[in-house]
Design an enzyme around this catalytic site. Structure first.
Site, PDB file in Angstrom:
ATOM      1  N   TYR A   1      34.476  46.717   7.214  1.00 46.47           N
ATOM      2  CA  TYR A   1      33.763  47.822   7.840  1.00 46.47           C
ATOM      3  C   TYR A   1      34.573  49.104   7.656  1.00 46.47           C
ATOM      4  O   TYR A   1      34.015  50.176   7.436  1.00 46.47           O
ATOM      5  CB  TYR A   1      33.549  47.543   9.330  1.00 46.47           C
ATOM      6  CG  TYR A   1      32.662  46.347   9.591  1.00 46.47           C
ATOM      7  CD1 TYR A   1      31.279  46.459   9.464  1.00 46.47           C
ATOM      8  CD2 TYR A   1      33.202  45.121   9.938  1.00 46.47           C
ATOM      9  CE1 TYR A   1      30.459  45.364   9.696  1.00 46.47           C
ATOM     10  CE2 TYR A   1      32.387  44.028  10.182  1.00 46.47           C
ATOM     11  CZ  TYR A   1      31.026  44.143  10.048  1.00 46.47           C
ATOM     12  OH  TYR A   1      30.220  43.058  10.277  1.00 46.47           O
TER      13      TYR A   1
ATOM     14  N   ASN B   1      20.033  46.855   9.392  1.00 47.92           N
ATOM     15  CA  ASN B   1      19.651  46.875   7.988  1.00 47.92           C
ATOM     16  C   ASN B   1      18.310  46.197   7.734  1.00 47.92           C
ATOM     17  O   ASN B   1      18.165  45.015   7.963  1.00 47.92           O
ATOM     18  CB  ASN B   1      20.734  46.176   7.168  1.00 47.92           C
ATOM     19  CG  ASN B   1      20.242  45.779   5.800  1.00 47.92           C
ATOM     20  OD1 ASN B   1      19.481  46.509   5.173  1.00 47.92           O
ATOM     21  ND2 ASN B   1      20.648  44.620   5.342  1.00 47.92           N
TER      22      ASN B   1
ATOM     23  N   CYS C   1      24.538  42.681   3.316  1.00 45.61           N
ATOM     24  CA  CYS C   1      25.349  43.080   4.463  1.00 45.61           C
ATOM     25  C   CYS C   1      26.286  41.959   4.923  1.00 45.61           C
ATOM     26  O   CYS C   1      27.237  42.202   5.654  1.00 45.61           O
ATOM     27  CB  CYS C   1      24.458  43.528   5.607  1.00 45.61           C
ATOM     28  SG  CYS C   1      23.213  42.329   6.067  1.00 45.61           S
ATOM     29  N   HIS C   2      26.055  40.733   4.481  1.00 47.80           N
ATOM     30  CA  HIS C   2      26.940  39.619   4.856  1.00 47.80           C
ATOM     31  C   HIS C   2      28.299  39.726   4.182  1.00 47.80           C
ATOM     32  O   HIS C   2      29.226  39.034   4.560  1.00 47.80           O
ATOM     33  CB  HIS C   2      26.279  38.299   4.480  1.00 47.80           C
ATOM     34  CG  HIS C   2      25.974  38.167   3.028  1.00 47.80           C
ATOM     35  ND1 HIS C   2      24.835  38.703   2.446  1.00 47.80           N
ATOM     36  CD2 HIS C   2      26.680  37.604   2.027  1.00 47.80           C
ATOM     37  CE1 HIS C   2      24.860  38.433   1.155  1.00 47.80           C
ATOM     38  NE2 HIS C   2      25.968  37.785   0.864  1.00 47.80           N
TER      39      HIS C   2
ATOM     40  N   GLU D   1      28.870  31.815  -1.900  1.00 49.14           N
ATOM     41  CA  GLU D   1      29.139  32.834  -2.922  1.00 49.14           C
ATOM     42  C   GLU D   1      30.561  32.761  -3.447  1.00 49.14           C
ATOM     43  O   GLU D   1      30.973  33.599  -4.243  1.00 49.14           O
ATOM     44  CB  GLU D   1      28.859  34.230  -2.350  1.00 49.14           C
ATOM     45  CG  GLU D   1      27.386  34.434  -2.018  1.00 49.14           C
ATOM     46  CD  GLU D   1      27.057  35.873  -1.666  1.00 49.14           C
ATOM     47  OE1 GLU D   1      28.001  36.645  -1.397  1.00 49.14           O
ATOM     48  OE2 GLU D   1      25.864  36.217  -1.669  1.00 49.14           O
TER      49      GLU D   1
END
Length: 101
Positions: free
Chosen positions: A24, A47, A54-55, A81
């Site tokens: 952030y 969002n 955003c993850h 991921e």
DNA sequence: CTAATGACCATTA
DNA sequence: ATAATGGCCATTA
């Protein structure tokens, strides 16, 4: 409605590649508002675009932080991921994405 | 306009 | 390691 601040947040968030994360704080710096990390979290919470990953935005101490659909879900997606998460923490040196300029 | 809120951060104990 | 504290700032009530 989507504010000017939100657009700046989403635009930058979209460039984080799969397998990398940003914090952030680093994201706040990337939009030239270095002390707005908290507001950045608020923006990501609202969002509305599935196109912004955003993850991939976590806390500056390496812990995962919050997620609108639950932190568990966030962790699962990040693992999928390729992000390693050890006892709730990510190795920032290994997985941080560096924003250009 | 003011007050409260929150996916945050740094410091201190 | 946890917990409390004060600060920060866009958004919302």
């Amino acid at each position: 409605m989507t504010s000017s601040f939100q657009k700046r947040v989403y635009k930058r968030t979209r460039e984080i590649p799969q397998g990398k994360i940003a914090t952030y704080q680093s994201l706040a710096r990337a939009i030239d508002s270095p002390h707005s990390s908290r507001a950045v979290g608020n923006a990501l919470n609202k969002n509305p675009f599935s196109s912004v990953p955003c993850h991939r935005v976590i806390r500056s101490d390496g812990s995962v932080g919050g997620y609108a659909r639950g932190a568990k879900s966030k962790i699962r997606i990040l693992r999928k991921e390729g992000i390693e998460i050890d006892r709730g923490h990510v190795d920032l040196r290994k997985f941080s994405y560096t924003f250009k300029k």
